[in-house]
Scaffold this motif. Sequence first.
Motif, short mmCIF file in Angstrom:
data_model
loop_
_atom_site.label_atom_id
_atom_site.label_comp_id
_atom_site.label_asym_id
_atom_site.label_seq_id
_atom_site.Cartn_x
_atom_site.Cartn_y
_atom_site.Cartn_z
N TRP A 170 0.80 -1.17 -0.02
CA TRP A 170 0.16 0.16 0.10
C TRP A 170 1.05 1.33 -0.11
N PRO A 171 1.64 1.78 -0.99
CA PRO A 171 2.46 2.74 -1.06
C PRO A 171 1.93 4.06 -0.74
N SER A 172 0.61 4.17 -1.36
CA SER A 172 -0.29 5.39 -1.20
C SER A 172 -0.61 5.51 0.34
N GLY A 173 -0.22 4.56 1.10
CA GLY A 173 -0.79 4.72 2.44
C GLY A 173 0.22 5.66 3.28
N ALA A 174 1.42 5.92 2.50
CA ALA A 174 2.55 6.89 3.08
C ALA A 174 1.73 8.15 3.27
N HIS A 175 0.53 8.39 2.75
CA HIS A 175 0.13 10.07 2.79
C HIS A 175 -1.06 9.83 3.89
N GLU A 176 -1.47 8.80 4.18
CA GLU A 176 -2.85 8.45 4.94
C GLU A 176 -2.26 8.77 6.41
N PRO A 177 -3.18 9.78 7.06
CA PRO A 177 -2.84 10.12 8.29
C PRO A 177 -2.90 9.04 9.46
N ARG A 178 -3.71 8.20 9.16
CA ARG A 178 -4.02 7.24 10.35
C ARG A 178 -2.63 6.01 10.11
N ALA A 179 -2.20 6.03 8.89
CA ALA A 179 -1.12 5.09 8.90
C ALA A 179 0.08 5.80 9.37
N ARG A 180 0.29 7.03 9.01
CA ARG A 180 1.45 7.90 9.76
C ARG A 180 1.30 7.77 11.11
N ALA A 181 0.16 8.13 11.69
CA ALA A 181 -0.08 8.22 13.15
C ALA A 181 0.43 6.88 13.74
N LEU A 182 -0.16 5.68 13.26
CA LEU A 182 0.24 4.37 13.63
C LEU A 182 1.89 4.11 13.87
N LEU A 183 2.44 4.55 12.60
CA LEU A 183 3.83 4.46 12.46
C LEU A 183 4.52 5.17 13.53
N GLY A 184 4.28 6.48 13.83
CA GLY A 184 4.85 7.55 14.50
C GLY A 184 4.72 6.87 16.03
N LEU A 185 3.38 6.21 16.41
CA LEU A 185 3.16 5.90 17.61
C LEU A 185 3.99 4.72 18.13
N ALA A 186 4.15 3.85 16.97
CA ALA A 186 5.08 2.58 17.28
C ALA A 186 6.52 2.86 17.43
N TRP A 187 7.15 3.96 16.58
CA TRP A 187 8.31 4.31 16.90
C TRP A 187 8.42 4.88 18.25
N THR A 188 7.54 5.76 18.69
CA THR A 188 7.82 6.45 20.10
C THR A 188 7.73 5.59 21.08
N CYS A 189 6.76 4.71 21.12
CA CYS A 189 6.67 3.67 22.19
C CYS A 189 7.72 2.74 22.14
N GLY A 190 8.39 2.33 21.01
CA GLY A 190 9.48 1.45 20.93
C GLY A 190 10.80 2.21 21.70
N LEU A 191 11.00 3.41 21.14
CA LEU A 191 12.08 4.13 21.94
C LEU A 191 11.90 4.01 23.36
N LEU A 192 10.74 4.68 23.82
CA LEU A 192 10.65 4.70 25.18
C LEU A 192 10.85 3.34 25.99
N ALA A 193 10.12 2.42 25.34
CA ALA A 193 10.24 0.93 26.05
C ALA A 193 11.72 0.51 26.07
N SER A 194 12.50 0.80 25.01
CA SER A 194 13.93 0.43 24.96
C SER A 194 14.70 1.28 26.09
N VAL A 195 14.49 2.61 26.08
CA VAL A 195 15.26 3.34 27.14
C VAL A 195 15.03 2.89 28.58
#
Length: 439
Positions: A170-195
């Motif tokens: 789904w390449p066009s999903g890179a512009h979808e706000p929900r997809a962007r929010a999900l990836l951003g939330l996953a990255w944030t929680c992953g970094l915080l959980a690792s620290v």
Amino acid sequence: MTLRRTLVLLVLTPLLHVLLGTPSASAHTELVTSSPANGAELGRAPDALTLTFDEPVDLAGVRVMTLDGDRLPVTLVPGHRGEVVRAALGHPADGDLAVVWSVVDEEDGHASSGRLDFGIGAPAAAQDRGDEAVPAPSPLLRKGLVAARWTGYLSLALFVGGLAFVTLLWPSGAHEPRARALLGLAWTCGLLASVAGIGLQGAYGALGGLRDALRAETYVDVLTTEPGVVLAARVLLWVLAAVVLSALLQGGPRTSRSPGWRVGALAVCLGLLRATGMAGHNSEGSEPAWGALADLVHLLGVSLWIGGLAMLALAVLPRRRAGELAQVVPGYSRLAAVSVAGIVVAGLVLAWQVVGSSDALLHTSYGQLLLLKTGVLGVVLLAALASRQWVRTRLDLAVLLRGDAATVRPFGYSVAAETGLVLVVLAVTSLLVTANPGR
């Protein structure tokens, strides 16, 4: 040197240790003997206590303390392979003496601990010490560590699986706000959980409490050990993942199709998967290389499955676009089938690698948790198999009716239910990480 080459070097440098370093086979480090022996009645106080473990230890991960919490100085005894440690006792008073020891396994960062009791001089009548509690981390700390592990696993799956979903299906999903929010939330929680995991791991290895996980000294102690290097590498890889994610969010579908970006994203994702696996039990057993490979395949399959499910449920289905459903859902179905096959095969290899026998599988807490995880996973797979034809029919109907809400909504419920069951599997997996395999 171009910016692209610089980014590639930044990605590859921490990956060399994470991807290529295969830990040697070992069980959790355990105490073999002590001198004086546990329960000994001594005429006078010894100057030192000698501990012999079943494998070489990292001195930074060895603690010997009195019951008052005073930490005794420890040194490695020369002439051995690093498995013999001497703790200076100072000048204990006559009577009963008790010390608590703990050691952090060099390979997977798990802690083993115990208590040693001695009588010095003219002690009181011998006491039955069989009911003495073995020291262990506080229950609240263990729950915090499990929560951090669960958050880390889920974030990893959502990030790696979500990136793969957007890139491959789904390449066009890179512009979808929900997809962007999900990836951003996953990255944030992953970094915080690792620290947070570094502090929690340090407090866990030191048999401390939850408050000890917030102390700077705890982080310093962990980062001087081999497991601490792996945890630090994972944090660095999450930082590098921010570069990959920001490039995708800025460039959109064009970036997701770029070969250069795909190579960088693949390297970072594999590094995250490998660093996560190195903190588990896959290195234990007679074939650590096969265990490491199976663990990588297992985590990759789980990530593609869970991340795809989440992206499908939260980003694709709410749009109710018939063309997208007809293209994305069958593609994900094929990807999920391959992922599940990889999960099953790699899971069988890991189960035998870690548990080692049917007796350990049935009669240890680790084996029973593993059976529970397998049972929940079996329920998920059976439910997915039973609903496969129903999903195909529902999808055809949704496409025919151009994404009508009434036809898409039950499909979404099915995907959400499957996602919920998979989260239970992740919760059991988090408990397995802090459990002793009991080989």
